[in-house]
Design a protein around this motif. Structure first.
Motif, short mmCIF file in Angstrom:
data_model
loop_
_atom_site.label_atom_id
_atom_site.label_comp_id
_atom_site.label_asym_id
_atom_site.label_seq_id
_atom_site.Cartn_x
_atom_site.Cartn_y
_atom_site.Cartn_z
N ILE A 83 0.86 -1.18 0.00
CA ILE A 83 0.00 0.00 0.00
C ILE A 83 0.89 1.23 0.00
O ILE A 83 1.69 1.41 0.92
CB ILE A 83 -0.91 0.02 1.24
CG1 ILE A 83 -1.69 -1.28 1.35
CG2 ILE A 83 -1.87 1.20 1.19
CD1 ILE A 83 -2.43 -1.43 2.66
N GLN A 84 0.78 2.04 -1.03
CA GLN A 84 1.60 3.24 -1.12
C GLN A 84 0.88 4.40 -0.44
O GLN A 84 0.06 5.08 -1.04
CB GLN A 84 1.87 3.56 -2.60
CG GLN A 84 2.58 2.46 -3.37
CD GLN A 84 3.95 2.15 -2.80
OE1 GLN A 84 4.71 3.05 -2.44
NE2 GLN A 84 4.29 0.87 -2.72
N LEU B 225 7.64 -9.20 3.27
CA LEU B 225 6.37 -8.56 2.98
C LEU B 225 6.20 -7.29 3.83
O LEU B 225 5.73 -6.26 3.35
CB LEU B 225 5.22 -9.53 3.25
CG LEU B 225 3.79 -9.03 2.97
CD1 LEU B 225 3.65 -8.54 1.54
CD2 LEU B 225 2.77 -10.12 3.27
N PHE B 226 6.61 -7.38 5.09
CA PHE B 226 6.49 -6.23 5.98
C PHE B 226 7.38 -5.08 5.48
O PHE B 226 6.98 -3.92 5.49
CB PHE B 226 6.90 -6.64 7.39
CG PHE B 226 6.60 -5.61 8.45
CD1 PHE B 226 5.48 -4.81 8.37
CD2 PHE B 226 7.44 -5.46 9.53
CE1 PHE B 226 5.19 -3.87 9.35
CE2 PHE B 226 7.18 -4.52 10.52
CZ PHE B 226 6.04 -3.72 10.42
N ARG B 227 8.57 -5.42 5.00
CA ARG B 227 9.47 -4.40 4.49
C ARG B 227 8.84 -3.69 3.29
O ARG B 227 8.91 -2.46 3.17
CB ARG B 227 10.80 -5.03 4.08
CG ARG B 227 11.86 -4.00 3.70
CD ARG B 227 13.05 -4.70 3.03
NE ARG B 227 13.66 -5.67 3.91
CZ ARG B 227 14.64 -5.37 4.75
NH1 ARG B 227 15.09 -4.14 4.85
NH2 ARG B 227 15.15 -6.32 5.53
N SER B 228 8.21 -4.45 2.40
CA SER B 228 7.59 -3.85 1.22
C SER B 228 6.44 -2.92 1.59
O SER B 228 6.23 -1.90 0.94
CB SER B 228 7.11 -4.94 0.25
OG SER B 228 6.06 -5.69 0.83
N GLN B 229 5.71 -3.29 2.64
CA GLN B 229 4.63 -2.40 3.09
C GLN B 229 5.21 -1.11 3.67
O GLN B 229 4.73 -0.02 3.41
CB GLN B 229 3.76 -3.10 4.12
CG GLN B 229 2.91 -4.25 3.59
CD GLN B 229 1.77 -3.77 2.70
OE1 GLN B 229 1.59 -2.58 2.48
NE2 GLN B 229 0.99 -4.72 2.19
N LEU B 230 6.25 -1.27 4.49
CA LEU B 230 6.83 -0.10 5.15
C LEU B 230 7.45 0.87 4.16
O LEU B 230 7.49 2.08 4.41
CB LEU B 230 7.88 -0.54 6.17
CG LEU B 230 7.34 -1.26 7.41
CD1 LEU B 230 8.51 -1.75 8.26
CD2 LEU B 230 6.45 -0.34 8.23
N GLU B 231 7.94 0.37 3.04
CA GLU B 231 8.55 1.25 2.05
C GLU B 231 7.56 2.25 1.49
O GLU B 231 7.95 3.31 1.01
CB GLU B 231 9.17 0.41 0.93
CG GLU B 231 10.44 -0.30 1.36
CD GLU B 231 10.97 -1.24 0.30
OE1 GLU B 231 10.25 -1.47 -0.71
OE2 GLU B 231 12.08 -1.77 0.47
N ILE C 262 13.80 -4.16 10.97
CA ILE C 262 13.59 -3.43 9.72
C ILE C 262 12.62 -2.27 9.88
O ILE C 262 12.14 -1.71 8.90
CB ILE C 262 13.06 -4.39 8.62
CG1 ILE C 262 11.70 -4.98 9.02
CG2 ILE C 262 14.08 -5.49 8.33
CD1 ILE C 262 11.06 -5.80 7.90
N LEU C 263 12.36 -1.90 11.10
CA LEU C 263 11.43 -0.79 11.32
C LEU C 263 12.03 0.52 10.85
O LEU C 263 13.23 0.77 11.03
CB LEU C 263 11.07 -0.69 12.80
CG LEU C 263 10.38 -1.90 13.41
CD1 LEU C 263 10.16 -1.70 14.90
CD2 LEU C 263 9.05 -2.18 12.72
N PRO C 264 11.22 1.40 10.26
CA PRO C 264 11.74 2.70 9.80
C PRO C 264 12.09 3.61 10.97
O PRO C 264 11.52 3.47 12.06
CB PRO C 264 10.58 3.26 8.97
CG PRO C 264 9.36 2.61 9.54
CD PRO C 264 9.79 1.24 9.95
N THR C 265 12.97 4.54 10.75
CA THR C 265 13.40 5.45 11.81
C THR C 265 12.29 6.39 12.26
O THR C 265 12.37 6.96 13.34
CB THR C 265 14.60 6.27 11.34
OG1 THR C 265 14.24 7.02 10.18
CG2 THR C 265 15.79 5.37 11.04
N THR C 266 11.26 6.55 11.44
CA THR C 266 10.15 7.44 11.81
C THR C 266 9.23 6.81 12.84
O THR C 266 8.52 7.51 13.56
CB THR C 266 9.31 7.79 10.57
OG1 THR C 266 8.83 6.57 9.96
CG2 THR C 266 10.12 8.59 9.57
N LEU C 267 9.23 5.46 12.93
CA LEU C 267 8.30 4.75 13.82
C LEU C 267 8.76 4.89 15.27
O LEU C 267 9.83 4.40 15.65
CB LEU C 267 8.21 3.28 13.42
CG LEU C 267 7.14 2.45 14.13
CD1 LEU C 267 5.75 3.01 13.86
CD2 LEU C 267 7.21 1.00 13.68
#
Length: 446
Positions: free
Chosen positions: A66-67, A91-97, A120-125
């Motif tokens: 989901i973009q 799959l989680f990484r692709s969603q987070l991107e 692999i969590l983004p720095t914004t989270l």
């Protein structure tokens, strides 16, 4: 909307629109029991969407990324197949991107979640809240990279029964940790970055310790950890910044650590910790120069300490609440030269009470003293501005001639022997109390 199985292109309206739902900020899908597939256009839809919630959609799968570049809060509740995303790192990484601004993630009632790809969590989270995911385990998957790149600041784990150990490598930067109703949790190692820790109703926790080195913790709250016997060792050294300590329903806790509590402690609340209160001789609270608020709620099982100098309280205390400590006496309060608020509850032994030496006292509440019969004429300090007396069935006299002139608020209820004496314009005490600005008898303003 139980009949919907797909959200198709028709959902987006006119396909000629470059950015469908270009003003939508909050989107909720709820109670769509047969919904299986969400067709994503990938053409700039939901350009300013900030919050997405998927609730009770058990058949929905999010295998297509989901973009949602502006999404900040993502909530998944009772949607098991959506929860599978969090188990699949790729799959989680692709969603987070596609969620480049994600700040908060909420997962609840997703029993399909068995692990979580922290690395692999983004720095914004910054905030993760996981509750009622009964199969979730905190384990390092084989081949998983180091967790040192995590930026999580606030983590909540609730009713996750497969978690038995919480170690610092999962949350090295978490400043606020809330763990509740994780019934198989037995050990908790406090990360050095933690500032606030709340452990509630984890009844099998036996070990609570600091992982390594000095922490930044300012607040520690422990409730319902019925097997926990000890607080972390070397608290003065490892928790020097601790200002607030709350202990509720820890019946096996026996004493504070050797060396005592941290010197910067300001607030201390102890409730339903029988062994701890009965061993109060070794508390050494008089060594705490910053302690301003102390509350003790007990069951009346304490016994008099013969050599009681170690039960002295520091003169810094400003607010004191004592509930059902049988051996409490005016002598224990003699050093409290800064005390401004005093609440005394459930004292079954005391027949009389004198507090004239508390020259800074402004507010006094006496509640449920079944054997209290009188307050002597010199019982109340001249500084008092508020007096509350409740549920004292045998109290038959007040020091009306010794009432402080500073008293502005007088409230008395459920004291049947006093009530006739306080009757408006007729009671014996009325001429002595009429000058007080606020008078309340049994809840009625006079």
């Amino acid at each position: 909307m139980h009949g919907i199985t797909e959200v198709t292109e028709e959902f987006y309206g006119c396909l000629s629109s470059k950015k469908p739902f270009n003003c939508l900020e909050n989107l909720v899908f709820e109670d769509m029991a047969e919904w299986k597939q969400w067709h994503v256009l990938g053409s700039g839809e939901f350009p300013i969407l900030e919050q997405l919630k998927i609730k009770n959609c058990p058949e929905l799968s999010l295998e297509t990324p989901i973009q949602l570049s502006c999404l900040k809060r993502f909530k998944v509740v009772g949607s098991s197949k959506v929860g599978v995303v969090f188990d699949d790192a790729q799959l989680f990484r692709s969603q987070l991107e596609g969620m480049r601004q994600i700040e908060e993630l909420y997962i609840r009632d997703c029993n399909s979640v068995t692990s979580f790809p922290f690395s692999i969590l983004p720095t914004t989270l910054k905030t993760i809240r996981i509750s009622r995911c009964k199969k979730l385990k905190l384990e390092v998957p084989v081949g998983e990279m180091s967790y040192c790149n995590m930026f999580i600041e606030d983590l909540t784990l609730k009713e996750c029964d497969c978690i038995d150990d919480i170690s610092p490598e999962f949350l090295p930067t978490a400043r606020t940790l809330n763990v509740s109703n994780c019934h198989n949790l037995t050990r908790f190692l406090i990360p050095t970055a933690t500032e606030s820790l709340h452990i509630w109703n984890c009844e099998n926790v036996e070990i609570l310790s600091v992982a390594c080195g000095e922490t930044q913790m300012t607040s520690l709250s422990i409730q319902g950890c019925r097997k926990l016997k000890w607080l972390p060792e070397r608290m003065q050294e490892l928790l020097p910044s601790l200002k607030e300590l709350y202990l509720y329903n820890c019946p096996e806790m026996e004493s504070f650590p050797e060396g005592g509590l941290p010197f910067n402690l300001q607030f201390l609340v102890i409730s339903a910790c029988k062994k701890l209160v009965n061993g109060r001789k070794e508390w050494h609270l008089q060594r705490l120069p910053c302690l301003t608020q102390l509350s003790i709620y007990h069951d009346g099982s304490d016994e008099e300490i013969v050599d009681g100098e170690n039960w002295e309280l520091p003169s810094s205390i400003q607010t004191l609440t004592i509930n059902n400590v049988k051996t409490l006496s005016s002598q224990h309060l003699k050093s409290l030269t800064s005390l401004s608020e005093l609440e005394l509850y459930d004292h079954h032994e005391l027949h009389s009470l004198g507090l004239w030496h508390l020259t800074s006292l402004q507010s006094l509440e006496i509640r449920n003293f079944p054997n209290l019969q009188s307050l002597p004429e010199s019982a109340l300090p001249s500084s008092l501005s508020q007096l509350i007396i409740m549920h004292c069935p045998n109290l038959q006299s007040l020091p009306v001639k010794g009432m402080p002139s500073s008293l502005s608020d007088l409230s008395i209820s459920n004291c049947p022997l006093l009530k006739p004496l306080l009757k408006f314009d007729k009671g014996e005490y009325w001429p002595n109390i009429v000058q007080f600005p606020t008078i309340k008898i049994d809840g009625e303003c006079m």
